[in-house]
Design an enzyme around this catalytic site. Structure first.
Site, PDB file in Angstrom:
ATOM      1  N   ALA A  63      42.673   6.506 -35.876  1.00 51.73           N
ATOM      2  CA  ALA A  63      43.369   4.809 -35.703  1.00 51.73           C
ATOM      3  C   ALA A  63      41.953   4.425 -37.626  1.00 51.73           C
ATOM      4  O   ALA A  63      40.777   4.588 -36.922  1.00 51.73           O
ATOM      5  CB  ALA A  63      43.511   3.964 -35.162  1.00 51.73           C
ATOM      6  N   GLY A 108      42.818   9.388 -33.485  1.00 48.62           N
ATOM      7  CA  GLY A 108      44.627   9.165 -33.794  1.00 48.62           C
ATOM      8  C   GLY A 108      44.605  10.587 -34.759  1.00 48.62           C
ATOM      9  O   GLY A 108      46.246  11.253 -34.781  1.00 48.62           O
ATOM     10  N   GLU A 111      45.372  13.343 -31.979  1.00 49.78           N
ATOM     11  CA  GLU A 111      46.249  12.932 -31.616  1.00 49.78           C
ATOM     12  C   GLU A 111      47.831  12.966 -32.642  1.00 49.78           C
ATOM     13  O   GLU A 111      48.526  13.548 -31.746  1.00 49.78           O
ATOM     14  CB  GLU A 111      46.458  11.033 -31.263  1.00 49.78           C
ATOM     15  CG  GLU A 111      45.160  11.393 -30.240  1.00 49.78           C
ATOM     16  CD  GLU A 111      45.584   9.580 -30.128  1.00 49.78           C
ATOM     17  OE1 GLU A 111      45.158   8.727 -30.578  1.00 49.78           O
ATOM     18  OE2 GLU A 111      45.379   8.773 -28.671  1.00 49.78           O
ATOM     19  N   GLU A 131      37.058   8.143 -28.300  1.00 48.41           N
ATOM     20  CA  GLU A 131      37.398   6.027 -28.479  1.00 48.41           C
ATOM     21  C   GLU A 131      36.472   6.201 -27.382  1.00 48.41           C
ATOM     22  O   GLU A 131      36.218   5.158 -27.279  1.00 48.41           O
ATOM     23  CB  GLU A 131      39.196   6.465 -28.020  1.00 48.41           C
ATOM     24  CG  GLU A 131      40.240   6.439 -28.801  1.00 48.41           C
ATOM     25  CD  GLU A 131      40.583   8.084 -29.155  1.00 48.41           C
ATOM     26  OE1 GLU A 131      39.951   8.755 -28.328  1.00 48.41           O
ATOM     27  OE2 GLU A 131      41.731   8.511 -30.111  1.00 48.41           O
TER      28      GLU A 131
HETATM   29  N1  CAA Z   1      38.979   4.061 -39.708  1.00 52.56           N
HETATM   30  C1  CAA Z   1      38.040   3.295 -40.781  1.00 52.56           C
HETATM   31  N2  CAA Z   1      37.250   4.294 -41.717  1.00 52.56           N
HETATM   32  C2  CAA Z   1      36.874   5.354 -41.452  1.00 52.56           C
HETATM   33  C3  CAA Z   1      37.019   5.967 -40.455  1.00 52.56           C
HETATM   34  C4  CAA Z   1      38.899   5.771 -39.141  1.00 52.56           C
HETATM   35  N3  CAA Z   1      38.898   5.939 -38.032  1.00 52.56           N
HETATM   36  N4  CAA Z   1      37.043   7.758 -40.471  1.00 52.56           N
HETATM   37  C5  CAA Z   1      36.181   7.285 -41.573  1.00 52.56           C
HETATM   38  N5  CAA Z   1      36.414   6.401 -42.273  1.00 52.56           N
HETATM   39  C6  CAA Z   1      35.912   5.576 -43.392  1.00 52.56           C
HETATM   40  C7  CAA Z   1      34.709   5.266 -43.665  1.00 52.56           C
HETATM   41  O1  CAA Z   1      34.211   4.346 -43.080  1.00 52.56           O
HETATM   42  C8  CAA Z   1      34.117   5.415 -44.965  1.00 52.56           C
HETATM   43  O2  CAA Z   1      34.525   4.504 -45.515  1.00 52.56           O
HETATM   44  P1  CAA Z   1      32.960   3.968 -46.672  1.00 52.56           P
HETATM   45  O3  CAA Z   1      33.251   4.600 -47.963  1.00 52.56           O
HETATM   46  O4  CAA Z   1      34.196   2.623 -47.660  1.00 52.56           O
HETATM   47  O5  CAA Z   1      32.540   3.694 -46.104  1.00 52.56           O
HETATM   48  C9  CAA Z   1      34.558   6.725 -45.343  1.00 52.56           C
HETATM   49  O6  CAA Z   1      36.372   7.170 -44.069  1.00 52.56           O
HETATM   50  C10 CAA Z   1      33.997   8.199 -45.269  1.00 52.56           C
HETATM   51  O7  CAA Z   1      33.196   8.299 -44.327  1.00 52.56           O
HETATM   52  P2  CAA Z   1      31.943   8.567 -43.912  1.00 52.56           P
HETATM   53  O8  CAA Z   1      31.058   7.488 -44.477  1.00 52.56           O
HETATM   54  O9  CAA Z   1      31.610   8.100 -42.301  1.00 52.56           O
HETATM   55  O10 CAA Z   1      32.119   9.888 -44.194  1.00 52.56           O
HETATM   56  P3  CAA Z   1      30.984  11.128 -42.916  1.00 52.56           P
HETATM   57  O11 CAA Z   1      31.487  11.976 -43.939  1.00 52.56           O
HETATM   58  O12 CAA Z   1      29.877  10.420 -42.714  1.00 52.56           O
HETATM   59  O13 CAA Z   1      31.450  11.340 -41.288  1.00 52.56           O
HETATM   60  C11 CAA Z   1      33.231  11.085 -39.993  1.00 52.56           C
HETATM   61  C12 CAA Z   1      33.028  11.764 -41.190  1.00 52.56           C
HETATM   62  C13 CAA Z   1      32.139  11.643 -38.664  1.00 52.56           C
HETATM   63  C14 CAA Z   1      34.213  11.569 -40.009  1.00 52.56           C
HETATM   64  C15 CAA Z   1      33.127   9.997 -39.606  1.00 52.56           C
HETATM   65  O14 CAA Z   1      34.355   9.070 -40.730  1.00 52.56           O
HETATM   66  C16 CAA Z   1      34.029   9.193 -38.706  1.00 52.56           C
HETATM   67  O15 CAA Z   1      32.988   9.321 -37.389  1.00 52.56           O
HETATM   68  N6  CAA Z   1      34.729   8.542 -38.639  1.00 52.56           N
HETATM   69  C17 CAA Z   1      35.714   7.428 -37.394  1.00 52.56           C
HETATM   70  C18 CAA Z   1      35.877   9.383 -36.390  1.00 52.56           C
HETATM   71  C19 CAA Z   1      36.811   8.186 -35.139  1.00 52.56           C
HETATM   72  O16 CAA Z   1      35.880   7.887 -34.077  1.00 52.56           O
HETATM   73  N7  CAA Z   1      37.575   8.200 -35.090  1.00 52.56           N
HETATM   74  C20 CAA Z   1      38.600   7.727 -34.031  1.00 52.56           C
HETATM   75  C21 CAA Z   1      39.381   6.051 -34.280  1.00 52.56           C
HETATM   76  S1  CAA Z   1      39.737   5.759 -32.365  1.00 52.56           S
HETATM   77  C22 CAA Z   1      41.619   5.865 -32.949  1.00 52.56           C
HETATM   78  O17 CAA Z   1      41.243   7.233 -33.229  1.00 52.56           O
HETATM   79  C23 CAA Z   1      42.072   5.341 -31.528  1.00 52.56           C
HETATM   80  C24 CAA Z   1      43.160   5.779 -30.953  1.00 52.56           C
HETATM   81  O18 CAA Z   1      43.506   6.760 -30.358  1.00 52.56           O
HETATM   82  C25 CAA Z   1      44.501   4.864 -32.199  1.00 52.56           C
END
Ligand code: CAA
Length: 263
Positions: A63, A108, A111, A131
């Site tokens: 998400a 998500g 999920e 999360e």
């Molecule tokens: N939400 C918003 N933006 C996201 C995102 C997310 N979940 N995951 C990645 N992005 C964006 C980053 O902010 C980045 O944007 P910018 O270029 O504008 O800075 C772009 O995607 C590329 O991401 P990274 O630079 O971080 O890429 P990376 O290769 O270094 O890392 C990754 C990849 C490990 C997937 C890392 O992006 C990451 O950890 N993302 C978040 C993963 C996460 O925690 N997901 C769970 C979200 S909570 C949820 O889902 C709640 C629920 O159950 C409903």
């Protein structure tokens, strides 16, 4: 639509979540568009759906953290409901849905894959529920579906530790059915989808409903659900043709794709 691609090939449709710059993260707009895309699937024609993410790196990275970061308690709950409603629509979609997981499937993303009937993945896939590291619980069904799909103990370990796992481990714990190279993943998903689409469509739909509904109740009720859906197949064109072809020993026709009956 800005973030959803939809293409069809015969009786198979592919929905691609297309927000590559954010690794296909799910914001409200993506969820709304996915909901609308599902509503628009022509179920008189399409017999199997594939769900994947745009690009080589990510299926869905979760998400949208930016959108969630400022939510109040009430808004957080509403956002959870929005995701859950769409994912439940996917889970109960009348036809089978295959998740072709082509990279990150986090939060998500994991999920949404679990809301699909079948998960296959590329060898670069990473699954996880990170999360608790963000100060929240999984909110689009992760606490419920992971425990049902793997085991409660394994689900708890993954969720409490926020540890991500690679494709091979996801395969080992039964989260995915198969692992392919990145190039092989979509062709494999399409081949599987075509194989499903070649079967009697009412029977396939009824199997999905029987399995899904039966898992929610005890065995005595579950077998009654099966009996009704089994009985529902009789007198259909598919059943008459399918069994008739077998009894006529007509090998050609045995595998014939019979037309979908829109009852
Ligand atoms: N939400 C918003 N933006 C996201 C995102 C997310 N979940 N995951 C990645 N992005 C964006 C980053 O902010 C980045 O944007 P910018 O270029 O504008 O800075 C772009 O995607 C590329 O991401 P990274 O630079 O971080 O890429 P990376 O290769 O270094 O890392 C990754 C990849 C490990 C997937 C890392 O992006 C990451 O950890 N993302 C978040 C993963 C996460 O925690 N997901 C769970 C979200 S909570 C949820 O889902 C709640 C629920 O159950 C409903």
């Amino acid at each position: 639509m800005d973030f959803i691609l939809y293409e069809t090939d015969g009786a198979v449709a592919t929905i691609t979540i297309n927000r590559e710059k954010a690794l296909n993260a799910l914001n409200s707009q993506v969820l709304d568009e996915l909901d609308a895309a599902l509503d628009a699937v022509d179920l008189d024609v399409i017999r199997c759906l594939i769900l994947t993410g745009a690009g080589q790196k990510s299926f869905v990275a979760g998400a949208d953290i930016g959108e969630m970061s400022t939510l109040t308690k009430a808004e957080g709950e509403a956002f959870g409901k929005k995701g859950n409603d769409v994912f439940r629509k996917l889970e109960t979609f009348p036809i089978p849905v295959i998740a072709a997981v082509n990279g990150f499937a986090l939060g998500g993303g994991c999920e949404i894959s679990m809301s699909c009937d079948i998960r296959i993945c590329a060898d670069n896939a990473v699954f996880g529920q990170p999360e608790v590291g963000l100060g929240i619980t999984p909110g689009f069904g992760g606490t419920q579906r992971l425990a049902r799909l793997v085991s409660p103990g394994m689900a708890k370990q993954l969720i409490y530790t926020a540890r991500n796992i690679k494709a091979e481990e996801a395969y080992r714990i039964g989260l995915v059915n198969a692992v392919y190279t990145q190039e092989e993943l979509l062709p494999a998903a399409k081949k599987m989808a075509a194989g499903i689409a070649a079967q009697a469509p009412i029977a396939v739909r009824n199997c999905k409903k029987a399995i899904n509904d039966g898992l929610q109740v005890d065995m005595d009720q579950a077998i009654v659900i099966e009996e009704k859906l089994f009985g529902d197949c009789f007198e259909t064109e598919d059943q008459k043709a399918g069994m008739g072809n077998f009894l006529e020993k007509d090998k050609e026709k045995k595998l014939k794709v019979v037309p979908f009956q829109n009852k």
